[in-house]
Design an enzyme around this catalytic site. Structure first.
Site, PDB file in Angstrom:
ATOM      1  N   GLY A  21       0.106 -10.470 -17.653  1.00 51.94           N
ATOM      2  CA  GLY A  21       0.499 -12.055 -17.574  1.00 51.94           C
ATOM      3  C   GLY A  21       1.557 -12.171 -16.393  1.00 51.94           C
ATOM      4  O   GLY A  21       1.609 -11.700 -15.393  1.00 51.94           O
ATOM      5  N   GLY A  22       2.482 -13.131 -16.727  1.00 49.31           N
ATOM      6  CA  GLY A  22       3.678 -13.637 -16.090  1.00 49.31           C
ATOM      7  C   GLY A  22       4.596 -12.332 -15.720  1.00 49.31           C
ATOM      8  O   GLY A  22       5.121 -12.484 -14.410  1.00 49.31           O
TER       9      GLY A  22
ATOM     10  N   GLY B 263      -6.484   3.467  19.870  1.00 47.02           N
ATOM     11  CA  GLY B 263      -5.713   2.219  19.180  1.00 47.02           C
ATOM     12  C   GLY B 263      -4.529   2.886  18.378  1.00 47.02           C
ATOM     13  O   GLY B 263      -3.378   2.256  18.291  1.00 47.02           O
ATOM     14  N   ALA B 264      -4.766   3.940  17.663  1.00 47.08           N
ATOM     15  CA  ALA B 264      -4.023   4.580  16.676  1.00 47.08           C
ATOM     16  C   ALA B 264      -2.814   4.736  17.485  1.00 47.08           C
ATOM     17  O   ALA B 264      -1.400   5.165  16.704  1.00 47.08           O
ATOM     18  CB  ALA B 264      -4.347   5.488  15.813  1.00 47.08           C
TER      19      ALA B 264
END
Ligand code: HXC
Length: 510
Positions: A169-170, A404-405
């Site tokens: 949860g929180g 691109g790498a």
């Protein structure tokens, strides 16, 4: 006066016993230490100074006014790790399951704020059942106060979370906003909603472990940065990690005395890269042979294994190491690797930690799984992170730097300060075979011609000299001298001054 001192001693003793001996025994029976025992292991002996030991919750609903336990389920304060100040909060599962009341939250916020003011890391030890159900919205308000401090502290002081029991949860969102999260195997789990809710909503049958155990988050989701065998190992490793980190963004990384010559040559590196470009080799060997005394603290070793990230030292001073790992998926950049490395690069840049990058990357991972998963955006994260980083950046290309790498992996074009290549480097748009199949498609039926074209491509492009001729790399170095060349470069970069244009903040592709 004597009575007053005795009364104080008694009050302290009451607070230290938390939820009582039976609950402490139950904690031990599960293989877990208590909140205070954990702090003892984490901090230097006798250095812990506790705050807010007498704080109690203010809830008057559901009979809570009858149940008050001093400290209210979290132990907070400060101490030292190898003499350096850290702030700590440690959830006490023996008190209302470590659940968060408004008063409990205020204690945590107090150490978070003190840590920022005084420039020291915050370490949170989690073992709790989420919001104090009896407090309702006050508990939610308390969580939000903590989250707010997490965000304001981000990039100012290192924030580290260790999950040592339930975390649901929180409780999950504060760790999620910290720099590093670690878990303890088998005794900890972490999820937004537990197995019962999952069953109701999605009809899936899951256990705590299969939903949110260390095996899930350290390997599959990548939510956590490492999993340790038990409480002691986890806390000891956090001490080791803290030794690498500056106390805040106002500090430089700590410098340790070192007995490892900066110019130590490593002859074995000359044969690390195998003759066949498709044969893998272990990039970790290069890392451990380059950093001081082979000491490397790896981040997320089980997730995105095609990229290695972690801390080492050169001449006693911390560096962040990022390296493609040819042993896993040939070192390709995929979604997991890009996310993992981008976050690590940004951490280093926040905290003035120079980046050393070792490159052997065949490109980005092709395929629908990656494209549907958003590889374009995730890959861009790493590109963005390297480009915006202003810390010293030293890069060594050991073998492939394709497409691109090549650009992404701390290239000269992204303000790499010193970019080296080994003689085995191949800096090109793609591998020779793929390139020839595209540009000489018409000759596909003639294997002899294709072989000759491939050879021609390799001779002309699959080497570091084309890039070196253009100044895209600064030098081609002997592998055995890698440590010396990096150390020398980092010396020259000690006073590097570079800043980005003013902006409120950037808009990294999240
Ligand atoms: C108050 C709690 C509590 C809670 C546990 N306890 N969780 N008290 N609020 N959230 C108490 C129990 O009553 C019990 O008290 C003691 O802690 C130990 O709990 P057990 O259930 O006996 O322990 P265990 O069997 O180990 O189970 C641990 C647990 C379970 C899995 C964490 O307690 C549990 O499911 N708790 C509730 C979790 C939950 O739903 N939390 C709210 C999440 S919602 P005694 O007196 O018997 O020792 C949330 C929203 C916030 O957090 C969102 C903010 C953004």
């Amino acid at each position: 006066m004597h009575d007053l001192i005795e009364a104080l001693e008694q009050k302290r003793a009451d607070a230290r016993i938390g939820g009582g001996q039976a609950r402490i025994d139950s904690q031990h029976a599960k293989g877990k230490l208590t909140a205070r025992e954990r702090i003892q292991v984490l901090l230097d002996e006798g250095s812990f100074e506790e705050y807010d030991m007498f704080v109690e919750h203010r809830c008057a609903d559901f009979g809570m006014e009858e149940q008050k336990i001093p400290g209210d389920g979290v132990v907070t304060g400060h101490g030292t790790i190898n003499g350096r100040l850290v702030y700590v909060f440690s959830k006490d599962f023996t008190v209302f399951g470590g659940s968060l009341s408004r008063a409990h939250a205020e204690k945590i916020v107090k150490v978070q704020q003190a840590a920022v003011r005084n420039g020291a890391p915050v370490i949170g030890l989690f073992d709790a059942g989420g919001a104090r159900i009896q407090e309702g919205v006050d508990s939610l308000a308390g969580y939000a106060d903590i989250f707010m401090e997490n965000v304001l502290s981000s990039g100012v002081i290192p924030q580290i979370s260790v999950i040592m029991g339930p975390c649901a949860g929180g409780d999950v969102y504060s760790p999620a906003m910290t720099d590093f999260i670690f878990m303890v195997k088998d005794t900890s789990y972490m999820y937004v909603t537990g197995p019962d809710v999952v069953k109701t909503v999605t009809n899936e049958e899951v256990t705590h472990e299969t939903l949110g155990g260390a095996s899930v988050h350290a390997k599959k989701s990548g939510v956590v940065d490492g999993a340790f065998e038990n409480d002691i190992e986890a806390l000891t490793q956090i001490r080791r990690l803290i030794d690498y980190l500056p106390a805040s963004n106002r500090d430089k990384p700590p410098i340790r005395p070192v007995h490892d010559a900066f110019d130590r040559a490593e002859a074995s590196l000359d044969t690390l890269v195998p003759p066949n470009p498709n044969t893998p080799y272990d990039m970790k060997e290069l890392i451990t042979k380059v950093v001081d005394e082979g000491d490397f603290f790896e981040i997320s070793p089980q997730f995105g294994g095609n990229i290695l990230c972690g801390f080492g030292r050169i001449e006693g001073s911390t560096v962040g190491v990022v390296a493609n790992q040819p042993m896993t998926l040939a070192g390709v950049l995929d979604i997991d690797a890009s996310r993992k490395a981008a976050r690590f690069v940004r951490f280093c840049d926040c905290f003035n930690i120079p980046l050393v990058t070792f490159v052997d990357v065949p490109g980005f991972m092709p395929g629908t799984k990656q494209e549907y998963g958003g590889l374009i955006k995730h890959g861009a994260k790493l590109l963005f992170a390297y480009a915006e980083a202003t810390v010293p950046k030293v890069t060594v290309i050991t073998r492939k730097a394709y497409g691109g790498a090549y650009d992404v992996m701390s290239s000269k074009h992204l303000r790499g300060d010193v970019n080296y290549a080994w003689p085995t480097a191949e800096i090109a748009v793609m591998g020779a075979k793929g390139a020839v199949e595209i540009i000489f498609r018409k000759e596909a039926g003639d294997p002899e011609k294709l072989a000759a074209r491939t050879k021609e491509y390799e001779t002309n492009f699959a080497n570091p000299y084309v890039a070196a001729k253009r100044g895209y790399i600064d030098d081609i170095i002997m592998p055995h001298n890698t440590r010396k060349r990096i150390a020398n470069s980092l010396r020259t970069l000690k006073n590097k001054s570079l800043s980005n244009p003013w902006k409120k903040h950037d808009n990294i592709p999240l």
